[in-house]
Design an enzyme around this catalytic site. Sequence first.
Site, PDB file in Angstrom:
ATOM      1  N   ARG A 104       0.899  -1.166   0.020  1.00  0.00           N
ATOM      2  CA  ARG A 104      -0.249   0.007  -0.029  1.00  0.00           C
ATOM      3  C   ARG A 104       1.002   1.477   0.033  1.00  0.00           C
ATOM      4  NH1 ARG A 104      -1.806  -3.576   4.070  1.00  0.00           N
ATOM      5  NH2 ARG A 104      -4.050  -4.423   3.726  1.00  0.00           N
ATOM      6  N   HIS A 114      -3.361   1.835  -5.492  1.00  0.00           N
ATOM      7  CA  HIS A 114      -4.314   0.603  -5.410  1.00  0.00           C
ATOM      8  C   HIS A 114      -4.399  -0.252  -6.708  1.00  0.00           C
ATOM      9  CE1 HIS A 114      -5.074  -0.235  -1.469  1.00  0.00           C
ATOM     10  NE2 HIS A 114      -6.298  -0.965  -1.785  1.00  0.00           N
ATOM     11  N   LYS A 122      -2.054  -2.685   8.032  1.00  0.00           N
ATOM     12  CA  LYS A 122      -3.284  -2.395   8.655  1.00  0.00           C
ATOM     13  C   LYS A 122      -3.282  -3.181   9.802  1.00  0.00           C
ATOM     14  CE  LYS A 122      -5.893  -0.129   4.740  1.00  0.00           C
ATOM     15  NZ  LYS A 122      -7.106  -0.230   4.271  1.00  0.00           N
ATOM     16  N   TYR A 136      -9.032  -8.490  -4.973  1.00  0.00           N
ATOM     17  CA  TYR A 136      -7.550  -8.168  -5.305  1.00  0.00           C
ATOM     18  C   TYR A 136      -7.364  -9.371  -6.338  1.00  0.00           C
ATOM     19  CZ  TYR A 136      -6.665  -4.935  -1.795  1.00  0.00           C
ATOM     20  OH  TYR A 136      -6.685  -3.921  -0.791  1.00  0.00           O
ATOM     21  N   ARG A 141      -1.557  -2.568  -6.638  1.00  0.00           N
ATOM     22  CA  ARG A 141      -1.675  -3.505  -5.639  1.00  0.00           C
ATOM     23  C   ARG A 141      -2.698  -4.539  -6.115  1.00  0.00           C
ATOM     24  NH1 ARG A 141      -1.431  -5.004  -0.251  1.00  0.00           N
ATOM     25  NH2 ARG A 141      -3.628  -5.494   1.039  1.00  0.00           N
ATOM     26  N   HIS A 198      -3.733  -8.996   4.168  1.00  0.00           N
ATOM     27  CA  HIS A 198      -5.225  -8.542   4.283  1.00  0.00           C
ATOM     28  C   HIS A 198      -5.874 -10.013   4.247  1.00  0.00           C
ATOM     29  CE1 HIS A 198      -8.582  -6.219   4.256  1.00  0.00           C
ATOM     30  NE2 HIS A 198      -8.016  -5.130   3.694  1.00  0.00           N
TER      31      HIS A 198
END
Length: 388
Positions: free
Chosen positions: A218, A337, A252, A373, A340, A364
């Site tokens: 990210r 993103h 995160k 994704y 990503r 994630h």
Amino acid sequence: MASTTDGAATGPEPGKFASRKMADLTHAPGRGDDSLTVWVGRYLDLAVRGVRSTEVTGKIDRHLGRFQTWFAGGFGHDRISTVTRREVAGWREHLAASPVRTLADGRVQLMAPATVNNHLAHLSAFFTWTAVHAPAGLLPHSDPTARVELLRLPAPTPRALGDAQVRTVKNVLDRIEGFHRLTGRAHRALDAVPAVHAHARPLRDRAIVHLMLGTGLRRAEVAGLDLTQLDPADPAELRRRRVARLTGVRGKGRTSRTVFLGLDSRVALADYLEHERPSDVDGKSAALFLSASSIATRRAGGRLSPRSINTVIGEIGRIHDLEVTDAERRLGVLRPHDLRHTFGYQLSRESGHNRAELEHRLGHANDRYLRLYTNPPDDVAAGWVENL
């Protein structure tokens, strides 16, 4: 609690309380002030500053400031005791109808539902804290944000680049120095070394794009990288070794993971570390990616901000689309993103849809986002049904 030399309590030290913890405001002056301004100031001083990061603190301050301005503008006062659920819901609708910018085609872009919900979350945290610390009767309607529904979010859409787009992006990256060279008469002399604009850092930008495209990091994770996390950090070793990694990447939810670097990332990082980064290093430089030392307003140590990475990625996309005539290859606006998503899809394909590998490398574990994704780009999905 802070205390004087004789041991008498003087009140809480600012920045020592999380937003939902108790703070003793018994002796605080004017504790019954019926003012949003007063209580927002106390919340920021006691529960946010020094507890949350500088970036998050600034965001909370802006969001609460917007509510204060909207509320005072509509009522002519900022009495916190008069805030009810109706006003919070009204603010939600106001935000949802707020124009953010005018697009190139003339359309007005409104505030995204996720951004509106982020404003509501910060307002809810403020009122939760205030309800605990305010004197009895200051909030006769209890927490006015309770049971105010968030906006429904649109279904997330896959944003992976197709193989043809990835190929042309990498072609632009291979030639990126040429796009930043000075072209004046003095710089066109046969014996002159090609020079780039003072603030331009093409090797850094190439390394950032290759890193995000090859690891799925990210933008905030890239901005937070330190040189010490790169193994090996020597340019010659990066070019020679097949296994290189970034350790302790902070994601995160306080997560940490290791990511491996592919050939393109290793070579691009080696070029940047050898030829550009040394000229931007100062006594406080710990970050892997630094802004140009010629920029007067750069951060202490030179660390790039996440917003700067947005700019870098967007500029690569702009250059790409100026070069490409095939409409199918055009990117529009290139966002961090997108890279990503591209990594997630390509890793899923290469690993045989190995769920454990995807969770570990993307950082994630939410199924909803893993599926997003790993969705294929449109040209691949269209090809699957072409002859059915």
